[in-house]
Design a protein around this motif. Structure first.
Motif, PDB file in Angstrom:
ATOM      1  N   GLU A 168       2.579  13.364  -8.138  1.00  0.00           N
ATOM      2  CA  GLU A 168       3.281  13.211  -6.863  1.00  0.00           C
ATOM      3  C   GLU A 168       4.787  13.251  -7.106  1.00  0.00           C
ATOM      4  O   GLU A 168       5.279  12.856  -8.159  1.00  0.00           O
ATOM      5  CB  GLU A 168       2.880  11.893  -6.203  1.00  0.00           C
ATOM      6  CG  GLU A 168       1.408  11.837  -5.810  1.00  0.00           C
ATOM      7  CD  GLU A 168       1.044  10.501  -5.193  1.00  0.00           C
ATOM      8  OE1 GLU A 168       0.070  10.455  -4.432  1.00  0.00           O
ATOM      9  OE2 GLU A 168       1.732   9.501  -5.482  1.00  0.00           O
ATOM     10  N   VAL A 169       5.516  13.712  -6.095  1.00  0.00           N
ATOM     11  CA  VAL A 169       6.982  13.804  -6.176  1.00  0.00           C
ATOM     12  C   VAL A 169       7.557  12.947  -5.045  1.00  0.00           C
ATOM     13  O   VAL A 169       7.757  13.434  -3.924  1.00  0.00           O
ATOM     14  CB  VAL A 169       7.452  15.259  -6.056  1.00  0.00           C
ATOM     15  CG1 VAL A 169       8.959  15.338  -6.208  1.00  0.00           C
ATOM     16  CG2 VAL A 169       6.751  16.135  -7.090  1.00  0.00           C
ATOM     17  N   PRO A 170       7.808  11.682  -5.284  1.00  0.00           N
ATOM     18  CA  PRO A 170       8.266  10.806  -4.205  1.00  0.00           C
ATOM     19  C   PRO A 170       9.738  10.972  -3.859  1.00  0.00           C
ATOM     20  O   PRO A 170      10.155  10.612  -2.744  1.00  0.00           O
ATOM     21  CB  PRO A 170       7.989   9.398  -4.751  1.00  0.00           C
ATOM     22  CG  PRO A 170       8.056   9.554  -6.228  1.00  0.00           C
ATOM     23  CD  PRO A 170       7.552  10.933  -6.528  1.00  0.00           C
ATOM     24  N   GLU A 171      10.541  11.485  -4.808  1.00  0.00           N
ATOM     25  CA  GLU A 171      11.958  11.615  -4.520  1.00  0.00           C
ATOM     26  C   GLU A 171      12.218  12.908  -3.747  1.00  0.00           C
ATOM     27  O   GLU A 171      11.639  13.957  -4.055  1.00  0.00           O
ATOM     28  CB  GLU A 171      12.788  11.625  -5.804  1.00  0.00           C
ATOM     29  CG  GLU A 171      12.788  10.316  -6.572  1.00  0.00           C
ATOM     30  CD  GLU A 171      11.537  10.164  -7.435  1.00  0.00           C
ATOM     31  OE1 GLU A 171      10.820  11.178  -7.582  1.00  0.00           O
ATOM     32  OE2 GLU A 171      11.273   9.052  -7.906  1.00  0.00           O
ATOM     33  N   TYR A 172      13.104  12.798  -2.777  1.00  0.00           N
ATOM     34  CA  TYR A 172      13.467  14.000  -2.028  1.00  0.00           C
ATOM     35  C   TYR A 172      14.887  13.842  -1.496  1.00  0.00           C
ATOM     36  O   TYR A 172      15.387  12.725  -1.285  1.00  0.00           O
ATOM     37  CB  TYR A 172      12.487  14.255  -0.886  1.00  0.00           C
ATOM     38  CG  TYR A 172      12.723  13.426   0.359  1.00  0.00           C
ATOM     39  CD1 TYR A 172      13.330  13.985   1.485  1.00  0.00           C
ATOM     40  CD2 TYR A 172      12.348  12.083   0.421  1.00  0.00           C
ATOM     41  CE1 TYR A 172      13.538  13.234   2.618  1.00  0.00           C
ATOM     42  CE2 TYR A 172      12.553  11.332   1.551  1.00  0.00           C
ATOM     43  CZ  TYR A 172      13.154  11.907   2.657  1.00  0.00           C
ATOM     44  OH  TYR A 172      13.377  11.161   3.773  1.00  0.00           O
ATOM     45  N   ASP A 173      15.521  14.964  -1.277  1.00  0.00           N
ATOM     46  CA  ASP A 173      16.886  14.990  -0.765  1.00  0.00           C
ATOM     47  C   ASP A 173      16.858  15.646   0.615  1.00  0.00           C
ATOM     48  O   ASP A 173      16.655  16.858   0.735  1.00  0.00           O
ATOM     49  CB  ASP A 173      17.777  15.772  -1.723  1.00  0.00           C
ATOM     50  CG  ASP A 173      19.240  15.739  -1.301  1.00  0.00           C
ATOM     51  OD1 ASP A 173      19.515  15.322  -0.157  1.00  0.00           O
ATOM     52  OD2 ASP A 173      20.101  16.144  -2.100  1.00  0.00           O
ATOM     53  N   PRO A 174      17.038  14.870   1.703  1.00  0.00           N
ATOM     54  CA  PRO A 174      16.999  15.453   3.049  1.00  0.00           C
ATOM     55  C   PRO A 174      17.991  16.598   3.232  1.00  0.00           C
ATOM     56  O   PRO A 174      17.669  17.586   3.909  1.00  0.00           O
ATOM     57  CB  PRO A 174      17.328  14.269   3.956  1.00  0.00           C
ATOM     58  CG  PRO A 174      16.974  13.054   3.160  1.00  0.00           C
ATOM     59  CD  PRO A 174      17.275  13.420   1.739  1.00  0.00           C
ATOM     60  N   GLU A 175      19.177  16.500   2.637  1.00  0.00           N
ATOM     61  CA  GLU A 175      20.169  17.556   2.794  1.00  0.00           C
ATOM     62  C   GLU A 175      19.746  18.831   2.077  1.00  0.00           C
ATOM     63  O   GLU A 175      19.980  19.939   2.558  1.00  0.00           O
ATOM     64  CB  GLU A 175      21.523  17.067   2.254  1.00  0.00           C
ATOM     65  CG  GLU A 175      22.139  15.928   3.065  1.00  0.00           C
ATOM     66  CD  GLU A 175      22.354  16.314   4.522  1.00  0.00           C
ATOM     67  OE1 GLU A 175      22.665  17.503   4.788  1.00  0.00           O
ATOM     68  OE2 GLU A 175      22.186  15.444   5.399  1.00  0.00           O
ATOM     69  N   GLU A 176      19.120  18.666   0.906  1.00  0.00           N
ATOM     70  CA  GLU A 176      18.643  19.851   0.198  1.00  0.00           C
ATOM     71  C   GLU A 176      17.532  20.547   0.985  1.00  0.00           C
ATOM     72  O   GLU A 176      17.478  21.784   1.061  1.00  0.00           O
ATOM     73  CB  GLU A 176      18.138  19.456  -1.190  1.00  0.00           C
ATOM     74  CG  GLU A 176      17.691  20.655  -2.032  1.00  0.00           C
ATOM     75  CD  GLU A 176      17.156  20.233  -3.381  1.00  0.00           C
ATOM     76  OE1 GLU A 176      17.209  21.062  -4.321  1.00  0.00           O
ATOM     77  OE2 GLU A 176      16.676  19.082  -3.503  1.00  0.00           O
TER      78      GLU A 176
END
Length: 258
Positions: A147-155
């Protein structure tokens, strides 16, 4: 000649005198008169008086006696009266029919086929949202799919032109993926909450500009609440059937986008 199926009535005789019958019906009337001398004599008298009346109205020289002219006037009045009574019968029948319709409409309800109020078809992206939710659960059960829990809304916004809503502080993001869809790249976010346990947030650009309020649907054993703001559509999908709480959550997320 055989007896006509449609019986000869007074209206046919009047129409015969007035030259208002087609050839076939005139033949039937004449066959009837040939078997009824008394009626034929009256019709012949009416025909003669009719012709005299036409001559008189046309200003032609009088070829008949005054008595004949008086008879013509009586005939004209008689024929007019018969036609008037016939019309009045039809008008009266129509009036009764209309009155019955008004009565039924007033006391029994409108006598019309009511329009069927059907629910609007759900947008096509809801199908993609449900499939993304199912796929995310499948990936979560596979140890080879981290799983990839980190995310960047701007990206995400820069790469997909999709603006993600602001999540409540107690919602835990466990996975974020960019999935293909019928409309292009979509964002699928897996979330854990106290109210829903496993919850998915799906976002996509459906290719149309619209404003759709949060609406709940049941599909494939899951519940989804979808909405659209501008050119981006969203859907919350959960395995639980608590539509009231899901609608509240969808409305709260939509408010963060304004």
């Amino acid at each position: 000649m055989t007896k006509p199926i449609d019986p000869i009535v007074d209206a046919d005789l009047d129409a015969y005198v007035d030259d208002q019958l087609d050839v076939g019906r005139r033949i039937e009337v004449e066959a009837y008169l040939s078997n009824h001398p008394d009626r034929a004599a009256r019709i012949m008298s009416d025909l003669r008086t009719r012709d005299e009346l036409r001559l008189a109205l046309a200003g032609a020289p009088r070829m008949t006696r005054h008595a004949t002219n008086d008879a013509a006037r009586r005939l004209e009045r008689g024929l007019t009266q018969r036609r008037f009574l016939g019309r009045m019968r039809r008008v009266a029948a129509l009036g009764l029919f209309v009155a019955a319709g008004w009565f039924a409409n007033a006391y029994l309800g409108p006598l019309t086929v009511t329009e069927v109020i059907a629910s609007a078809p759900q947008p096509a992206y809801v199908e993609d949202a449900v499939m993304a939710h199912i796929t995310t659960q499948l990936r979560a059960a596979m140890s080879s799919q981290p799983e990839v829990p980190e995310y960047d809304p701007e990206e995400i916004r820069a790469s997909t032109a999709i603006v993600m809503p602001q999540l409540p502080a107690d919602w835990l993001v466990t996975d974020v993926q960019v999935f293909p869809s019928k409309f292009g790249p979509s964002v699928e976010m897996a979330i854990r909450t106290n109210d829903f346990e496993v919850l998915s947030l799906f976002a996509v650009r459906p290719g149309s500009f619209d404003v759709v309020p949060a609406t709940s649907v049941h599909k494939a054993d899951v519940t989804a609440a979808y909405w659209q703001i501008g050119d981006v559509a969203y859907a919350l999908v959960t395995n639980k059937a608590n539509t009231h709480e899901l609608d509240r959550a969808a409305i709260a997320l939509a408010d963060t986008l304004y």
